[in-house]
Motif scaffolding. Structure first.
Motif, PDB file in Angstrom:
ATOM      1  N   UNK A  82      -8.877  68.223 -15.074  1.00  0.00           N
ATOM      2  CA  UNK A  82      -8.581  68.956 -13.393  1.00  0.00           C
ATOM      3  C   UNK A  82     -10.223  70.151 -13.913  1.00  0.00           C
ATOM      4  N   UNK A  83     -10.185  70.803 -14.893  1.00  0.00           N
ATOM      5  CA  UNK A  83     -11.072  72.305 -14.939  1.00  0.00           C
ATOM      6  C   UNK A  83     -11.635  71.421 -15.121  1.00  0.00           C
ATOM      7  N   UNK A  84     -12.500  70.353 -16.155  1.00  0.00           N
ATOM      8  CA  UNK A  84     -13.642  69.647 -16.614  1.00  0.00           C
ATOM      9  C   UNK A  84     -14.553  69.361 -14.867  1.00  0.00           C
TER      10      UNK A  84
ATOM     11  N   UNK B  45     -22.901  80.670 -21.386  1.00  0.00           N
ATOM     12  CA  UNK B  45     -22.066  79.718 -21.671  1.00  0.00           C
ATOM     13  C   UNK B  45     -19.973  80.364 -21.657  1.00  0.00           C
ATOM     14  N   UNK B  46     -19.103  79.622 -21.491  1.00  0.00           N
ATOM     15  CA  UNK B  46     -18.227  79.620 -20.867  1.00  0.00           C
ATOM     16  C   UNK B  46     -17.209  79.147 -22.356  1.00  0.00           C
ATOM     17  N   UNK B  47     -14.991  79.666 -21.892  1.00  0.00           N
ATOM     18  CA  UNK B  47     -14.658  78.742 -22.835  1.00  0.00           C
ATOM     19  C   UNK B  47     -13.835  78.249 -21.197  1.00  0.00           C
ATOM     20  N   UNK B  48     -13.400  76.671 -22.307  1.00  0.00           N
ATOM     21  CA  UNK B  48     -12.348  76.477 -21.293  1.00  0.00           C
ATOM     22  C   UNK B  48     -10.623  76.920 -21.707  1.00  0.00           C
ATOM     23  N   UNK B  49      -9.902  76.292 -20.757  1.00  0.00           N
ATOM     24  CA  UNK B  49      -8.680  76.576 -21.232  1.00  0.00           C
ATOM     25  C   UNK B  49      -8.210  76.363 -22.210  1.00  0.00           C
ATOM     26  N   UNK B  50      -8.622  75.285 -22.836  1.00  0.00           N
ATOM     27  CA  UNK B  50      -8.095  75.140 -23.854  1.00  0.00           C
ATOM     28  C   UNK B  50      -8.740  75.921 -25.038  1.00  0.00           C
TER      29      UNK B  50
ATOM     30  N   UNK C  85     -17.788  64.286 -13.374  1.00  0.00           N
ATOM     31  CA  UNK C  85     -17.076  63.134 -12.841  1.00  0.00           C
ATOM     32  C   UNK C  85     -16.161  62.670 -13.510  1.00  0.00           C
ATOM     33  N   UNK C  86     -15.359  62.228 -12.679  1.00  0.00           N
ATOM     34  CA  UNK C  86     -14.264  61.202 -13.748  1.00  0.00           C
ATOM     35  C   UNK C  86     -14.527  60.036 -13.508  1.00  0.00           C
TER      36      UNK C  86
END
Length: 151
Positions: free
Chosen positions: A34-36, A126-131, A43-44
């Motif tokens: 969902x985050x990505x 650059x970012x970090x995702x929830x994981x 795209x899912x």
């Protein structure tokens, strides 16, 4: 000469689809998907579930390429494909780097490296995702292959 070779030599070539698909696993794969998709803009394309776990998901980047991911299997047998969540790092090429940066900042995404022009010609951040995975986004699409290079 067989027909396939003849056709390939006389037909204009189109760019190849990506043949390298980075993979990662997540403690909460549905939330990461969902985050990505909803926040970053992937795209899912496909999500296959096995009970409450994601067995396989394919997320495509609108400008080309994509990733595959699934639920982490902490009880996986040694020697099987198991990637610890939060250990992935990827670079995603985008022509819309400033627009993406502004959207992710507005969404409250953790920025690891502010947007800036690089000496090699890329503009990136650059970012970090929830994981805890790290994602770099930039305009650098790689150097062209030398003509005739096959390996």
């Amino acid at each position: 000469m067989n027909t396939t070779q003849s056709t390939q030599q006389s037909t204009p070539q189109t760019p190849r689809e990506p043949a390298v698909w980075p993979t990662l696993q997540a403690n909460d794969a549905p939330a990461l998907i969902d985050f990505l998709v909803d926040t970053v803009g992937f795209l899912r394309t496909a999500v296959y579930e096995d009970g409450d776990r994601v067995a396989h998901a394919q997320l495509d980047w609108p400008e080309g390429g994509g990733i595959m991911l699934g639920s982490h299997k902490p009880d996986a047998e040694p020697g099987t494909w198991c990637v610890k969540p939060g250990t992935f790092g990827g670079y995603v090429v985008t022509a819309r780097v400033d627009e993406l940066y502004e959207r992710l900042v507005a969404a409250g995404v953790k920025i690891l490296r502010e947007i800036e022009d690089q000496p090699y010609g890329s503009r990136e951040f650059a970012i970090t995702d929830p994981e805890g995975n790290m994602w770099s986004f930039g305009t650098y699409a790689g150097e062209p292959r030398p003509q005739g290079a096959t390996s």
